[in-house]
Write a protein that holds these residues in place. Structure first.
Motif, short mmCIF file in Angstrom:
data_model
loop_
_atom_site.label_atom_id
_atom_site.label_comp_id
_atom_site.label_asym_id
_atom_site.label_seq_id
_atom_site.Cartn_x
_atom_site.Cartn_y
_atom_site.Cartn_z
N TYR A 213 0.95 -1.34 0.09
CA TYR A 213 0.12 0.03 0.11
C TYR A 213 0.84 1.16 0.13
O TYR A 213 0.37 2.34 -0.17
N GLY A 214 2.18 1.28 0.21
CA GLY A 214 3.10 2.37 0.06
C GLY A 214 3.18 2.94 1.36
O GLY A 214 3.65 4.18 1.53
N GLY A 215 2.57 2.35 2.51
CA GLY A 215 2.77 2.78 3.71
C GLY A 215 1.38 3.48 4.36
O GLY A 215 0.17 3.40 3.57
N LEU A 216 1.24 3.77 5.55
CA LEU A 216 0.02 4.28 6.30
C LEU A 216 0.16 5.87 5.87
O LEU A 216 0.83 6.77 6.61
N GLU A 217 -0.84 6.42 5.48
CA GLU A 217 -0.99 7.90 5.33
C GLU A 217 -1.71 8.57 6.69
O GLU A 217 -2.00 7.72 7.38
N GLU A 218 -1.68 9.69 6.88
CA GLU A 218 -2.14 10.13 8.04
C GLU A 218 -3.79 9.91 8.18
O GLU A 218 -4.51 10.20 7.37
N GLY A 219 -4.27 9.54 9.50
CA GLY A 219 -5.71 8.90 9.32
C GLY A 219 -5.77 7.66 9.08
O GLY A 219 -7.02 7.15 9.46
N GLN A 220 -4.85 6.70 8.68
CA GLN A 220 -4.99 5.47 8.36
C GLN A 220 -4.25 4.58 9.32
O GLN A 220 -3.45 4.94 10.16
N ASP A 221 -4.85 3.33 9.53
CA ASP A 221 -4.03 2.32 10.51
C ASP A 221 -4.44 1.11 9.53
O ASP A 221 -4.61 0.97 8.40
N GLU A 222 -3.87 -0.11 10.33
CA GLU A 222 -3.68 -1.27 9.83
C GLU A 222 -5.13 -1.68 9.14
O GLU A 222 -5.15 -2.58 8.12
N HIS A 223 -6.03 -1.39 9.85
CA HIS A 223 -7.48 -1.66 9.23
C HIS A 223 -7.98 -0.99 8.28
O HIS A 223 -9.10 -1.50 7.72
N THR A 224 -7.54 0.23 8.09
CA THR A 224 -8.35 0.94 7.16
C THR A 224 -7.55 1.31 5.75
O THR A 224 -8.06 2.12 5.21
N VAL A 225 -6.36 0.77 5.63
CA VAL A 225 -5.33 1.14 4.75
C VAL A 225 -5.83 0.51 3.38
O VAL A 225 -5.66 1.19 2.42
N ARG A 226 -6.75 -0.77 3.58
CA ARG A 226 -7.16 -1.22 2.41
C ARG A 226 -8.38 -0.24 1.88
O ARG A 226 -9.33 0.07 2.71
N PRO A 227 -8.69 -0.04 0.54
CA PRO A 227 -9.84 0.46 -0.10
C PRO A 227 -11.32 -0.26 0.65
O PRO A 227 -11.34 -1.39 0.57
N GLU A 228 -12.05 0.69 0.95
CA GLU A 228 -13.33 0.16 1.75
C GLU A 228 -14.29 -0.24 0.60
O GLU A 228 -14.29 0.65 -0.36
N GLN A 229 -14.65 -1.38 0.95
CA GLN A 229 -15.73 -1.82 -0.26
C GLN A 229 -17.02 -1.01 -0.22
O GLN A 229 -17.47 -0.66 0.74
N PRO A 230 -17.44 -0.61 -1.38
CA PRO A 230 -18.85 0.43 -1.52
C PRO A 230 -19.99 -0.04 -0.64
O PRO A 230 -20.12 -1.15 -0.85
N ASP A 231 -20.67 0.58 -0.15
CA ASP A 231 -22.12 0.42 0.63
C ASP A 231 -23.00 1.13 0.21
O ASP A 231 -22.62 2.50 -0.41
N GLY A 232 -24.17 0.59 -0.03
CA GLY A 232 -25.44 1.56 -0.29
C GLY A 232 -26.19 1.98 0.51
O GLY A 232 -25.66 2.00 1.74
N ASP A 233 -27.25 2.62 0.34
CA ASP A 233 -28.35 3.20 1.11
C ASP A 233 -29.13 2.14 1.83
O ASP A 233 -30.06 1.82 1.29
N TRP A 234 -28.66 1.37 2.98
CA TRP A 234 -29.39 0.41 3.54
C TRP A 234 -30.49 0.72 4.54
O TRP A 234 -31.63 0.15 4.24
N THR A 235 -30.76 2.03 4.92
CA THR A 235 -31.93 2.43 5.32
C THR A 235 -33.15 2.45 4.13
O THR A 235 -34.05 1.99 4.66
N ARG A 236 -32.97 3.19 2.99
CA ARG A 236 -33.64 3.07 2.12
C ARG A 236 -34.16 1.75 1.53
O ARG A 236 -35.13 1.52 1.12
#
Length: 376
Positions: A213-236
């Motif tokens: 991943y090229g390292g950890l950017e500011e605000g990232q940690d080991e759990h958030t470095v991977r791109p987040e899978q898209p979510d939709g509007d579950w409430t709707r």
């Protein structure tokens, strides 16, 4: 794989001229037309996630083995099922309380599985095997390394010092102290209720993150470095399902009342049958529960089975489940719920499909990068 343009997939008829204060009613989508397409997209997401997991593990393991650590903690490198499905549909809420007539007569609502010695019921071993299969269908996957299972893994035969040295090499000193204070000989830090603690990661885990991943950017940690899978509007999505089933819910509870089962109410698409069974004396926890829903079930019967009578509870459940199953069919609720869930889920997944395709591309790039590192 042929994909229909998202804009066309979700197109709705508009007024010929002018505008309206009210949005047009959504027309039904053809479930069969999109099911294979969306299922392939969903399963590709699961496959890519599993492939990147495996590549990350190989990089970290190679780093550890270069330092002389030849056995590894199976918890850190466990291989879990990919989560692929035969259909993209998520588990519908009615799966918990609306068995088929055949399933109702055989296994009830499964609440009896929480009792002591559930295997003592008639045909218990076969029923419990079905329960395991049901849990897998619901997406419940677990990896249990209990005392018996630990004997199969040489990592657990290592001394505390050796295991702690492995954790330091894997995640760094601070990471090892935080996650395994018992091995470090220190007391766990008091962090307060719900307070998140940021623990710097190091060692081979950080080496893997830097390589892929090229390292950890500011605000990232080991759990958030991977791109987040898209979510939709579950409430709707839930609102759409509720709109589709509102009338059928009334017909369903009326049918139960006609059978002497007065007092049942829906809550967010659920009938809280497991809470009812626990209130009636079956076990100490509900398999499926909504703690904030209140009491939306009838008064428990006075002649409920004893708490240790697994067969009695299974028979009790079977009778109740039969009423639910038959009312689901007679009232039209089952048909409305199946159709409503398909329509709500179709729109949920079609809404995010373009974003998911872009996420797939990101994941493939990361997998390719990881494979380059592995090949070095």
């Amino acid at each position: 794989m042929h994909r229909k343009p998202l804009a066309l997939a979700l197109a709705l008829p508009l007024a010929a001229a002018g505008c309206s204060w009210f949005a047009p009613e959504e027309e039904d989508l053809d479930f069969a037309e999109y099911e294979q397409q969306l299922t392939e997209t969903y399963n590709e997401s699961m496959r890519l996630s599993a492939e990147l997991d495996a590549a990350e593990a190989r990089i970290a393991q190679a780093c550890l083995e270069a330092q002389g650590f030849t056995v590894h903690d199976p918890w850190e490198f466990r291989e879990e099922p990919t989560g692929e499905r035969e259909t993209f549909l998520d588990t519908p809420p009615y799966d918990w309380f609306l068995p088929s007539a055949e399933d109702a007569a055989r296994r009830g609502f499964w609440q009896w599985t929480t009792l002591a010695a559930p295997e003592t019921v008639e045909d218990g071993d076969a029923l419990l095997a079905e329960w395991d299969a049901f849990q897998a269908e619901m997406g419940w996957y677990s990896v249990d390394f209990g005392e018996d299972e630990q004997e199969e893994y040489p990592f657990f035969d290592l001394s505390e010092e050796e295991r702690y040295a492995w954790y330091v090499a894997y995640g760094g000193e601070a990471w090892a102290e935080f996650h395994h204070p018992d091995l470090a000989g220190i007391e766990p830090e008091e962090t307060g209720d719900g307070e998140e603690v940021e623990v710097p990661v190091g060692g081979c885990k950080l080496e893997m993150i830097e390589a892929v991943y090229g390292g950890l950017e500011e605000g990232q940690d080991e759990h958030t470095v991977r791109p987040e899978q898209p979510d939709g509007d579950w409430t709707r999505m839930k609102e759409r399902f509720a709109e589709e089933t509102a009338d059928a819910e009334v017909a369903f509870t009326d049918c139960l009342a006609d059978r002497g089962q007065e007092g049942w109410e829906f809550y967010e698409g659920q009938i809280l049958v497991h809470d009812y069974l626990v209130a009636a004396g079956e076990g100490v926890y509900a398999l499926n529960s909504y703690p904030d829903a209140g009491v939306r079930w009838p008064d428990p019967p006075d002649d409920a089975p004893d708490g240790d009578d697994a067969q009695g509870w299974l028979d009790f459940e079977r009778a109740l489940a039969a009423d639910f199953a038959e009312c689901g069919d007679e009232s039209g609720y089952r048909e409305a719920a199946v159709h409503g869930w398909q329509q709500a889920q179709l729109r949920y997944y079609l809404d995010i499909e373009t974003a998911v395709f872009a996420w797939h591309d990101e994941m493939r790039e990361l997998i390719a990068k990881a494979q380059e590192v592995i090949g070095e």
